[in-house]
Scaffold this motif. Structure first.
Motif, PDB file in Angstrom:
ATOM      1  N   GLN A 189       0.852  -1.187   0.000  1.00  0.00           N
ATOM      2  CA  GLN A 189       0.000   0.000   0.000  1.00  0.00           C
ATOM      3  C   GLN A 189       0.885   1.234   0.000  1.00  0.00           C
ATOM      4  OE1 GLN A 189       0.263  -2.288   2.393  1.00  0.00           O
ATOM      5  NE2 GLN A 189      -1.715  -2.985   3.158  1.00  0.00           N
ATOM      6  N   LYS A 190       0.510   2.175  -0.862  1.00  0.00           N
ATOM      7  CA  LYS A 190       1.326   3.374  -1.055  1.00  0.00           C
ATOM      8  C   LYS A 190       1.521   4.141   0.260  1.00  0.00           C
ATOM      9  CE  LYS A 190       1.617   7.536  -3.827  1.00  0.00           C
ATOM     10  NZ  LYS A 190       0.837   8.742  -3.638  1.00  0.00           N
ATOM     11  N   ASP A 191       0.427   4.324   1.034  1.00  0.00           N
ATOM     12  CA  ASP A 191       0.554   5.144   2.243  1.00  0.00           C
ATOM     13  C   ASP A 191       1.491   4.495   3.265  1.00  0.00           C
ATOM     14  OD1 ASP A 191      -1.407   3.163   2.447  1.00  0.00           O
ATOM     15  OD2 ASP A 191      -2.386   4.172   4.124  1.00  0.00           O
ATOM     16  N   ILE A 192       1.447   3.184   3.375  1.00  0.00           N
ATOM     17  CA  ILE A 192       2.337   2.520   4.348  1.00  0.00           C
ATOM     18  C   ILE A 192       3.782   2.595   3.867  1.00  0.00           C
ATOM     19  CG2 ILE A 192       2.830   0.359   5.571  1.00  0.00           C
ATOM     20  CD1 ILE A 192      -0.101  -0.344   5.319  1.00  0.00           C
ATOM     21  N   GLN A 193       3.959   2.436   2.565  1.00  0.00           N
ATOM     22  CA  GLN A 193       5.318   2.535   2.025  1.00  0.00           C
ATOM     23  C   GLN A 193       5.885   3.939   2.272  1.00  0.00           C
ATOM     24  OE1 GLN A 193       7.282  -0.226   0.322  1.00  0.00           O
ATOM     25  NE2 GLN A 193       8.575   1.296   1.299  1.00  0.00           N
ATOM     26  N   GLU A 194       5.035   4.936   2.106  1.00  0.00           N
ATOM     27  CA  GLU A 194       5.492   6.318   2.358  1.00  0.00           C
ATOM     28  C   GLU A 194       5.851   6.514   3.827  1.00  0.00           C
ATOM     29  OE1 GLU A 194       3.484   9.147  -1.053  1.00  0.00           O
ATOM     30  OE2 GLU A 194       2.191   8.465   0.580  1.00  0.00           O
ATOM     31  N   LYS A 195       5.044   5.922   4.691  1.00  0.00           N
ATOM     32  CA  LYS A 195       5.307   5.994   6.131  1.00  0.00           C
ATOM     33  C   LYS A 195       6.659   5.347   6.455  1.00  0.00           C
ATOM     34  CE  LYS A 195       1.231   6.046   8.700  1.00  0.00           C
ATOM     35  NZ  LYS A 195       0.107   5.376   9.329  1.00  0.00           N
ATOM     36  N   MET A 196       6.904   4.251   5.784  1.00  0.00           N
ATOM     37  CA  MET A 196       8.158   3.520   6.000  1.00  0.00           C
ATOM     38  C   MET A 196       9.350   4.387   5.586  1.00  0.00           C
ATOM     39  SD  MET A 196       9.333   0.654   7.048  1.00  0.00           S
ATOM     40  CE  MET A 196      10.888  -0.187   7.042  1.00  0.00           C
ATOM     41  N   PHE A 197       9.263   4.987   4.415  1.00  0.00           N
ATOM     42  CA  PHE A 197      10.363   5.844   3.963  1.00  0.00           C
ATOM     43  C   PHE A 197      10.557   6.994   4.948  1.00  0.00           C
ATOM     44  CE2 PHE A 197       9.422   4.418  -0.631  1.00  0.00           C
ATOM     45  CZ  PHE A 197      10.446   3.475  -0.598  1.00  0.00           C
ATOM     46  N   ALA A 198       9.459   7.548   5.436  1.00  0.00           N
ATOM     47  CA  ALA A 198       9.560   8.659   6.387  1.00  0.00           C
ATOM     48  C   ALA A 198      10.234   8.189   7.673  1.00  0.00           C
ATOM     49  CB  ALA A 198       8.178   9.226   6.675  1.00  0.00           C
ATOM     50  N   ALA A 199       9.859   6.984   8.119  1.00  0.00           N
ATOM     51  CA  ALA A 199      10.454   6.444   9.351  1.00  0.00           C
ATOM     52  C   ALA A 199      11.963   6.295   9.201  1.00  0.00           C
ATOM     53  CB  ALA A 199       9.825   5.092   9.670  1.00  0.00           C
ATOM     54  N   LEU A 200      12.409   6.061   7.978  1.00  0.00           N
ATOM     55  CA  LEU A 200      13.843   5.878   7.735  1.00  0.00           C
ATOM     56  C   LEU A 200      14.542   7.224   7.523  1.00  0.00           C
ATOM     57  CD1 LEU A 200      13.600   2.789   5.366  1.00  0.00           C
ATOM     58  CD2 LEU A 200      14.204   2.800   7.787  1.00  0.00           C
ATOM     59  N   GLY A 201      13.791   8.283   7.727  1.00  0.00           N
ATOM     60  CA  GLY A 201      14.406   9.611   7.671  1.00  0.00           C
ATOM     61  C   GLY A 201      14.416  10.219   6.278  1.00  0.00           C
ATOM     62  N   MET A 202      13.587   9.671   5.372  1.00  0.00           N
ATOM     63  CA  MET A 202      13.554  10.213   4.010  1.00  0.00           C
ATOM     64  C   MET A 202      12.428  11.234   3.915  1.00  0.00           C
ATOM     65  SD  MET A 202      13.758   7.479   0.919  1.00  0.00           S
ATOM     66  CE  MET A 202      14.466   6.015   1.609  1.00  0.00           C
ATOM     67  N   SER A 203      12.715  12.372   3.328  1.00  0.00           N
ATOM     68  CA  SER A 203      11.638  13.349   3.128  1.00  0.00           C
ATOM     69  C   SER A 203      10.724  12.816   2.026  1.00  0.00           C
ATOM     70  CB  SER A 203      12.219  14.698   2.705  1.00  0.00           C
ATOM     71  OG  SER A 203      12.767  14.570   1.407  1.00  0.00           O
ATOM     72  N   LYS A 204       9.525  13.385   1.937  1.00  0.00           N
ATOM     73  CA  LYS A 204       8.569  12.951   0.919  1.00  0.00           C
ATOM     74  C   LYS A 204       9.154  13.121  -0.487  1.00  0.00           C
ATOM     75  CE  LYS A 204       3.710  12.818   0.525  1.00  0.00           C
ATOM     76  NZ  LYS A 204       2.465  12.856   1.088  1.00  0.00           N
ATOM     77  N   GLU A 205       9.843  14.274  -0.665  1.00  0.00           N
ATOM     78  CA  GLU A 205      10.420  14.574  -1.988  1.00  0.00           C
ATOM     79  C   GLU A 205      11.492  13.532  -2.328  1.00  0.00           C
ATOM     80  OE1 GLU A 205      10.312  16.984   0.561  1.00  0.00           O
ATOM     81  OE2 GLU A 205       8.340  17.490  -0.268  1.00  0.00           O
ATOM     82  N   GLU A 206      12.329  13.273  -1.333  1.00  0.00           N
ATOM     83  CA  GLU A 206      13.419  12.322  -1.550  1.00  0.00           C
ATOM     84  C   GLU A 206      12.853  10.935  -1.885  1.00  0.00           C
ATOM     85  OE1 GLU A 206      17.360  10.752   0.843  1.00  0.00           O
ATOM     86  OE2 GLU A 206      16.004  12.162   1.843  1.00  0.00           O
ATOM     87  N   ALA A 207      11.837  10.537  -1.143  1.00  0.00           N
ATOM     88  CA  ALA A 207      11.228   9.219  -1.366  1.00  0.00           C
ATOM     89  C   ALA A 207      10.680   9.143  -2.790  1.00  0.00           C
ATOM     90  CB  ALA A 207      10.126   8.974  -0.354  1.00  0.00           C
ATOM     91  N   HIS A 208      10.058  10.235  -3.236  1.00  0.00           N
ATOM     92  CA  HIS A 208       9.490  10.216  -4.583  1.00  0.00           C
ATOM     93  C   HIS A 208      10.565  10.273  -5.655  1.00  0.00           C
ATOM     94  CE1 HIS A 208       5.100   9.965  -4.316  1.00  0.00           C
ATOM     95  NE2 HIS A 208       5.368  10.256  -3.045  1.00  0.00           N
TER      96      HIS A 208
END
Ligand code: ASP
Length: 592
Positions: free
Chosen positions: A500-519
């Protein structure tokens, strides 16, 4: 026709046959007017006999080691049979021979027991590969590969290739990068694994995928690592953890049957990561033997030691000040001499282990106890300790105390060492298991942040999903991740993925990645998750390591045709190497 038979196939029932063989000359033994040679090819070795009539022809055409020779002659029963060779009952009485190619004197002997050192053999790997021992290893590798493919094919898996020139992404190890000539200043990365591609294939509906595939990681190399290595990489859709474990347990059982002729009837044990860490001191437990680790510390006691007060009101600082006290009972070693226990203590003090010492308790055959810390322990305490450790008469209890992580690691090493000393870790005793319920995150002290314990695509256990919103709870989130461990070595690992996209985004955020960086890094995956990503999960196995374990050998290098050395070099082709200015200019690169 170059040959009628191979050098490994003739037997006594071929006696009298006219045959033609071709191969490499392993040895030449001249006895006056007759000569014997051993002729080798991929299939074996056959003895050649040059009689008095043929021998003079050899004088005119001297044949040396590693010459490529073709001989024609008749199969004779040997008077002096060699039971060690499958062809040892016969020899070929040579009637005609032809030197197909001469050879320089090889720099080392081409036999299992060679006189060539490591570097030399790597430099002349093509000669090294002629040695039967390496040939057997590569044969085993091929057979494992085939067994894996046959099994997966039978279940409807498709082998689908994924690209080698991909995008550099953070997390995991360092990438190898490749400059792009057509896109100056930009770089591809070589895949550390096909992880995101196999997940994309699931989004595309290819619900059972596998590949025997090269992966690349630019890591500092330990003796058993290679910068490029091979994985058996698999992914499935519409599966839960149990489905994945059962599918690949089946794969292993098939491989053991095909390669070792071993039928493992029972289900592989499943151990939680937590149990692995406490009972074996690590997440890849060697369960060929028991000797599990006991925790002698309880924070509830006044002395902080599980058995209450020490003798005579004494305080035993070593225990009281330790964060952890761990013990194992080693059967049959109560009679260790002072010299032997001293030697073990020294072994523990080596920098690799890093302990200050150990305490031991001997459980004597007559039911009495003797400890190196007798001063502090009453007989009752020692008895209780022995009972907790499952120590029987004749056991030696070894106790380590200190900071938790280091003590656990040291105890894990000590347990394995004692297992070795007692001969409990036999190569041919295969004891696979699954380790499950890994943490989702590890805390990286150096980087001061949470990192993915497995990788950022691993899903948390559904019941822990809500903890993703609470940073302070990260350490206690468990993942739907699993490893397969064989005899103390991790040979594979995988997980049920986030889809799921939202959980994956949460995961990237938890690892210290900004939204822009994750995208920027993983936009392609997040994008794909918007278009109907199915629930999916998978696993990857270290193919080189699996082969070395099945071959009963330590080094994966000996199961790779053309490996790199510990400095990541291929000393045969001399790579890596400088490239010329023209190439650099084309790539718009400058070296410093
Ligand atoms: N790609 C992962 C790895 O290389 C394995 C997996 O999760 O399937 O470790």
């Amino acid at each position: 026709m170059y040959r009628s038979h191979t050098c490994g196939e003739l037997r006594l029932n071929n006696a009298g046959n006219q045959v033609t063989l071709a191969g490499w000359v392993q040895t030449v033994r001249k006895f006056g007017s007759i000569t014997f040679m051993d002729l080798r090819d991929r299939y074996g070795i056959t003895q050649l006999y040059f009689n008095e009539k043929m021998n003079p022809a050899l004088d005119g055409n001297p044949v040396g080691r590693e010459f490529v020779l073709q001989v024609t002659g008749s199969v004779l029963e040997r008077t002096n049979k060699n039971p060690k060779l499958p062809t040892g009952d016969i020899e070929i009485e040579v009637a005609d021979f032809k030197i197909l190619n001469a050879s320089a004197t090889p720099p080392f002997t081409i036999e299992d027991d060679t006189d060539g050192g490591d570097e030399l053999r790597m430099k002349y790997r093509y000669l090294d590969l002629r040695r039967p021992v390496l040939k057997r290893n590569l044969e085993l590798r091929y057979r494992v590969n085939r067994s894996v493919r046959t099994y997966l094919d039978g279940l409807g898996f498709w082998d689908i290739e994924t690209p080698y020139l991909i995008k550099s992404t953070p997390e995991g190890a360092r990438d190898f990068v490749v400059p792009s000539r057509m896109n100056p200043g930009q770089f591809y990365a070589l895949p550390q694994s096909p992880q995101t591609f196999k997940q994309l294939l699931m989004v595309s509906g290819y619900d059972k995928y596998y590949q025997v595939v090269k992966c690349f990681r630019d890591e500092d190399l330990r003796a058993d690592r290679q910068p490029e290595f091979t994985q058996i990489d698999c992914e499935m859709s519409f599966v839960e953890q149990e489905d994945v474990l059962n599918t690949f347990e089946g794969l292993f059982k098939q491989v053991f049957r095909d390669i070792k002729g071993v039928d493992i009837a029972e289900a592989f044990p499943r151990m939680t990561w937590e149990d692995g860490m406490w009972l074996y001191g690590n997440d890849k437990p060697d369960i060929r033997f028991g000797m599990t680790i006991n925790n002698l510390k309880t924070p509830l006691r006044k002395t902080a030691f599980a058995y209450g007060d020490y003798k005579d009101g004494l305080a035993f600082k070593v225990f009281d000040e330790a964060e952890t006290i761990l013990a194992i009972a080693v059967p049959g070693c109560a009679e260790y001499s002072r010299k032997q226990t001293d030697e073990l203590t020294e072994w523990l003090k080596r920098p690799q282990i890093g302990m200050n010492g150990m305490v031991f308790v001997k459980c004597n055959a007559d039911g009495t106890f003797k400890s190196s810390a007798d001063k502090f322990f009453s007989e009752d305490t020692l008895k209780a300790m022995a009972a907790q450790c499952g120590a029987t008469a004749g056991s030696l209890i070894l106790i380590l105390a200190g900071p938790e992580a280091r003590t656990r690691k040291a105890m894990s090493e000590l347990r394995l060492e004692m297992g070795n000393r007692l001969g409990l870790r036999r190569h041919d005793d295969y004891k696979p298991l699954w380790v499950i319920d890994f943490p989702l995150f590890d805390y990286d002290e150096e980087e001061n942040r949470f990192v993915a314990c497995h990788h950022p695509f691993t899903s948390p256990k559904p019941e822990h999903l809500h903890l993703m919103d609470d940073r302070s709870a990260y350490g206690s989130i468990k993942a739907n991740a699993y490893d397969i461990v064989l005899n103390g070595t991790e040979i594979g690992g995988g997980s049920i993925r986030i889809h799921q996209k939202d959980i994956q985004e949460k995961m990237f955020a938890a690892l210290g990645m900004s939204k822009e960086e994750a995208h920027e890094k993983f936009g392609f995956l997040l994008g794909a998750f918007e278009y109907g990503a199915p629930p999916h999960g998978g696993i990857a196995f270290g193919f080189d390591r699996l082969c070395s374990l099945l071959g009963g050998q330590e080094s994966i290098r000996d199961f790779i045709a053309f490996p790199k050395n510990n400095a990541g070099r291929d000393v045969m082709i001399d790579a890596p190497s400088a490239i010329d200015d023209k190439q650099l200019n084309e790539l718009k690169l400058k070296t410093l």
